[in-house]
Design a protein around this motif. Structure first.
Motif, PDB file in Angstrom:
ATOM      1  N   UNK A  71       3.127   5.804  -3.191  1.00 22.22           N
ATOM      2  CA  UNK A  71       4.251   6.512  -3.825  1.00 22.22           C
ATOM      3  C   UNK A  71       4.074   6.596  -5.335  1.00 22.22           C
ATOM      4  N   UNK A  72       3.564   5.526  -5.939  1.00 20.14           N
ATOM      5  CA  UNK A  72       3.346   5.538  -7.389  1.00 20.14           C
ATOM      6  C   UNK A  72       2.240   6.518  -7.758  1.00 20.14           C
ATOM      7  N   UNK A  73       1.193   6.591  -6.930  1.00 20.98           N
ATOM      8  CA  UNK A  73       0.104   7.539  -7.207  1.00 20.98           C
ATOM      9  C   UNK A  73       0.618   8.978  -7.120  1.00 20.98           C
ATOM     10  N   UNK A  74       1.466   9.252  -6.136  1.00 20.79           N
ATOM     11  CA  UNK A  74       2.018  10.607  -5.998  1.00 20.79           C
ATOM     12  C   UNK A  74       3.018  10.926  -7.103  1.00 20.79           C
ATOM     13  N   UNK A  75       3.711   9.912  -7.609  1.00 22.45           N
ATOM     14  CA  UNK A  75       4.702  10.118  -8.672  1.00 22.45           C
ATOM     15  C   UNK A  75       4.377   9.171  -9.835  1.00 22.45           C
ATOM     16  N   UNK A  76       3.415   9.535 -10.672  1.00 24.82           N
ATOM     17  CA  UNK A  76       2.952   8.621 -11.733  1.00 24.82           C
ATOM     18  C   UNK A  76       4.059   8.181 -12.688  1.00 24.82           C
ATOM     19  N   UNK A  77       5.097   8.982 -12.835  1.00 27.05           N
ATOM     20  CA  UNK A  77       6.164   8.608 -13.768  1.00 27.05           C
ATOM     21  C   UNK A  77       6.931   7.376 -13.298  1.00 27.05           C
ATOM     22  N   UNK A  78       6.778   7.018 -12.025  1.00 26.11           N
ATOM     23  CA  UNK A  78       7.465   5.828 -11.520  1.00 26.11           C
ATOM     24  C   UNK A  78       6.698   4.544 -11.821  1.00 26.11           C
ATOM     25  N   UNK A 120      11.817  -2.615  -5.099  1.00 25.58           N
ATOM     26  CA  UNK A 120      11.325  -3.906  -5.608  1.00 25.58           C
ATOM     27  C   UNK A 120       9.801  -4.011  -5.574  1.00 25.58           C
ATOM     28  N   UNK A 121       9.155  -3.361  -4.605  1.00 27.24           N
ATOM     29  CA  UNK A 121       7.705  -3.401  -4.539  1.00 27.24           C
ATOM     30  C   UNK A 121       7.092  -2.706  -5.759  1.00 27.24           C
ATOM     31  N   UNK A 122       7.687  -1.594  -6.172  1.00 27.20           N
ATOM     32  CA  UNK A 122       7.164  -0.872  -7.324  1.00 27.20           C
ATOM     33  C   UNK A 122       7.498  -1.577  -8.628  1.00 27.20           C
ATOM     34  N   UNK A 130       0.824  -1.207   0.000  1.00 27.91           N
ATOM     35  CA  UNK A 130       0.000   0.000   0.000  1.00 27.91           C
ATOM     36  C   UNK A 130       0.862   1.262   0.000  1.00 27.91           C
ATOM     37  N   UNK A 131       1.963   1.242   0.747  1.00 24.55           N
ATOM     38  CA  UNK A 131       2.871   2.394   0.736  1.00 24.55           C
ATOM     39  C   UNK A 131       3.487   2.600  -0.639  1.00 24.55           C
ATOM     40  N   UNK A 132       3.897   1.485  -1.268  1.00 23.24           N
ATOM     41  CA  UNK A 132       4.473   1.594  -2.608  1.00 23.24           C
ATOM     42  C   UNK A 132       3.444   2.096  -3.604  1.00 23.24           C
TER      43      UNK A 132
END
Length: 370
Positions: free
Chosen positions: A139-146, A247-249, A134-136
């Motif tokens: 982070x992806x939602x806040x930084x879509x480019x990741x 690794x989670x992302x 959920x944390x990962x």
């Protein structure tokens, strides 16, 4: 020329026969005389080791064994030979050696307690893994480019597109079996036409999605565990962390999303193939025309049966993907654990899916979607 172990037997010596061993008595040299020594029948009073140039544990065991068989005395032993023979004498050859094992009354409770403790640890590990996921995701939602779109597309292909043949064949055959066996039982009451109701409702509501989830768990869940576990073993996951890649992302999120997205599509596809299988067997053996079977499905199967299956499908996909990725990320120590964790991922995924399906059945019955 290499020297080998040899011996001489002096049967005329005063005080009894003397067996004199000579040369190197090592594991690599005693093999050629061991058979002859076992065949000696006469009484031997002494085993003389004064002519032995080298000796190891195997040579000392042969000498000690000969002395024990013939009740002879070992003489002429060097300091090393005497030490080895003394060590061997402390462990009689006729003594049974077995692994330490607790009594049954203690072993069973200990095993049950260990399983409960491991279950508690496993539950905490799954909750921790879910929190990290959920944390990962945050982070992806806040930084879509990741977000790794190509990885998601690749996993969707592996989970969904590549599974179409096996899921389609399995579902088609299940539809045939349900229709055939259902018709046999309904014929006892003169209600063969209700076979359409049976095939439509049980495939759309339960078996289509459930069997698809089991197939995905055995196919993709095991692949997730094996792939990530191998990467853990070869330290690729640690290397990703070192260069700043989560690794989670990179590994877990694409696989989980692929399973969540593709499970409803695979489940609907499985339901369609099951209905087609039922229609085929109905046309061939039950006297129900193929198109009439399909038209009858639309009339007798309520729409909410389809929604029940589609609601359960992404949850089952999440469970299967979580089980595979969790066990893959927990591989440690050696390659044997990759196989162990892969098996655990499949078993955990299938067991959890079946348990959740039972809860869903009760829930939808209570809300009136029965």
């Amino acid at each position: 020329m290499a020297e080998f172990a040899h011996y001489e037997l002096d049967e005329g010596a005063q005080g009894g026969a003397i067996l004199t061993l000579a040369g190197p008595w090592l594991v690599s040299t005693v093999g050629r005389v061991d058979r002859e020594l076992r065949a000696l029948n006469g009484p031997i009073a002494r085993v003389d080791l004064s002519g032995v140039s080298e000796i190891d544990t195997v040579g000392a065991w042969v000498a000690a064994n000969l002395a024990g068989i013939h009740d002879a005395k070992i003489t002429g032993a060097s300091e090393r030979a005497a030490r080895l023979v003394s060590a061997i004498d402390r462990f009689p050859s006729d003594e049974k050696v077995s692994a330490l094992r607790l009594p049954l009354a203690r072993r069973v409770p200990a095993s049950i307690g260990e399983m409960i403790y491991n279950g508690r640890s496993g539950l905490l590990g799954v909750l921790s893994f879910l929190g990290a996921l959920l944390l990962a995701a945050g982070n992806v939602i806040r930084h879509p480019r990741r977000f790794r779109g190509l990885a998601l597309v690749r996993q969707m292909e592996l989970v969904g597109v590549s599974a179409l043949p096996i899921v389609g064949l399995m579902s088609f055959l299940i539809g045939i079996v349900i229709a055939q066996q259902g018709a046999v039982q309904l014929a006892q009451f003169g209600a063969e036409t209700l076979t359409v109701n049976l095939v439509g409702r049980i495939t759309l509501r339960e078996l289509g999605v459930l069997m698809t989830a089991i197939m995905v768990a055995g196919r993709s869940g095991s692949a997730f565990a094996a792939q990530i576990g191998t990467m853990k073993l070869t330290e690729e996951v640690d290397a990703m962390r070192t260069i700043g890649i989560s690794p989670m992302e990179a590994l877990v999120i694409p696989r989980v999303l692929a399973a969540i997205i593709m499970m409803p599509l695979l489940g609907f596809y499985a339901c369609v193939m099951s209905i087609l299988g039922g229609a085929v067997i109905g046309d061939l053996t039950l006297g129900i025309p193929f198109w009439s079977f399909l038209l009858r499905i639309q009339e007798v199967v309520p729409t909410y049966d389809l929604w029940v299956g589609l609601i359960k499908a992404p949850v089952f996909g999440l469970i299967v993907a979580l089980a595979g990725c969790y066990h893959g990320m927990n591989v440690r120590n050696n390659s044997e654990e990759v196989g162990l964790r892969t098996t655990m991922a499949v078993v955990t995924g299938i067991f959890t899916v079946i348990v959740l399906d039972a809860f869903f059945a009760v829930f939808f019955t209570r809300v009136g979607w029965a």
